[in-house]
Design a protein around this motif. Structure first.
Motif, PDB file in Angstrom:
ATOM      1  N   THR A 129       0.725  -1.211   0.001  1.00  0.00           N
ATOM      2  CA  THR A 129       0.029  -0.030  -0.001  1.00  0.00           C
ATOM      3  C   THR A 129       0.797   1.136  -0.058  1.00  0.00           C
ATOM      4  O   THR A 129       0.399   2.360   0.404  1.00  0.00           O
ATOM      5  CB  THR A 129      -1.006  -0.033   1.213  1.00  0.00           C
ATOM      6  N   PHE A 130       2.148   1.167  -0.262  1.00  0.00           N
ATOM      7  CA  PHE A 130       3.105   2.259  -0.349  1.00  0.00           C
ATOM      8  C   PHE A 130       2.548   3.426  -1.187  1.00  0.00           C
ATOM      9  O   PHE A 130       2.479   4.849  -0.697  1.00  0.00           O
ATOM     10  CB  PHE A 130       4.285   1.825  -0.758  1.00  0.00           C
ATOM     11  N   SER A 131       1.895   3.176  -2.258  1.00  0.00           N
ATOM     12  CA  SER A 131       1.305   4.305  -3.232  1.00  0.00           C
ATOM     13  C   SER A 131       0.149   5.007  -2.724  1.00  0.00           C
ATOM     14  O   SER A 131      -0.290   6.105  -3.160  1.00  0.00           O
ATOM     15  CB  SER A 131       1.011   3.662  -4.598  1.00  0.00           C
ATOM     16  N   SER A 132      -0.458   4.633  -1.335  1.00  0.00           N
ATOM     17  CA  SER A 132      -1.598   5.087  -0.736  1.00  0.00           C
ATOM     18  C   SER A 132      -1.153   5.918   0.297  1.00  0.00           C
ATOM     19  O   SER A 132      -2.298   6.589   0.991  1.00  0.00           O
ATOM     20  CB  SER A 132      -2.357   3.829   0.035  1.00  0.00           C
ATOM     21  N   TYR A 133       0.034   6.194   0.364  1.00  0.00           N
ATOM     22  CA  TYR A 133       0.487   7.097   1.553  1.00  0.00           C
ATOM     23  C   TYR A 133       1.220   8.372   1.012  1.00  0.00           C
ATOM     24  O   TYR A 133       2.435   8.189   0.222  1.00  0.00           O
ATOM     25  CB  TYR A 133       1.529   6.406   2.457  1.00  0.00           C
TER      26      TYR A 133
END
Length: 122
Positions: free
Chosen positions: A27-31
């Motif tokens: 979920t890196f791209s969600s932060y």
């Protein structure tokens, strides 16, 4: 999300360093990702942040024009390119992840890395 910062070290005034922060999880791209510093005896303070896609970046006045934040969502990594370093940049640098809100606000960051020490000699 687990964060692992690296790339710190000893550099002379005017030199450069590139910090990296590798994140675990899908979920890196969600932060929103940020970098903060903490000098000895002082509070942690904002350095730079980058939006989910990388289209927007934010800098403190003290580093604007010298530091560049970037991210590679395919590699789950955020970077801080530090140029024209000064002795006053000496600090432990932390990367952090935020689900949203003011990217300059430390309290909006949920996950923190362990920090990497940057020392700039005069």
């Amino acid at each position: 999300v687990q964060l692992q910062a690296s790339g710190g070290g000893l550099v002379q005034t005017g030199g450069s360093l590139r910090l990296s922060c590798a994140a675990s999880g899908r979920t890196f791209s969600s932060y929103v990702m940020g970098w903060f510093l903490q000098a000895p005896g002082k509070e942690r303070e904002f350095v730079a942040a980058i939006s989910l896609s990388g289209a927007s970046t934010y800098y403190s006045d003290s580093v604007k024009g010298r530091f560049t934040i970037s991210r590679d969502n395919a590699k789950n990594t955020v970077y801080l390119q530090m140029d024209s370093l000064k002795p006053e940049d000496t600090a432990v640098y932390y990367c952090a992840a935020s689900p949203g809100g003011n990217p300059r606000d430390l309290s909006k960051y949920t996950y923190w890395g362990q920090g990497t020490l940057v020392t700039v000699s005069s």
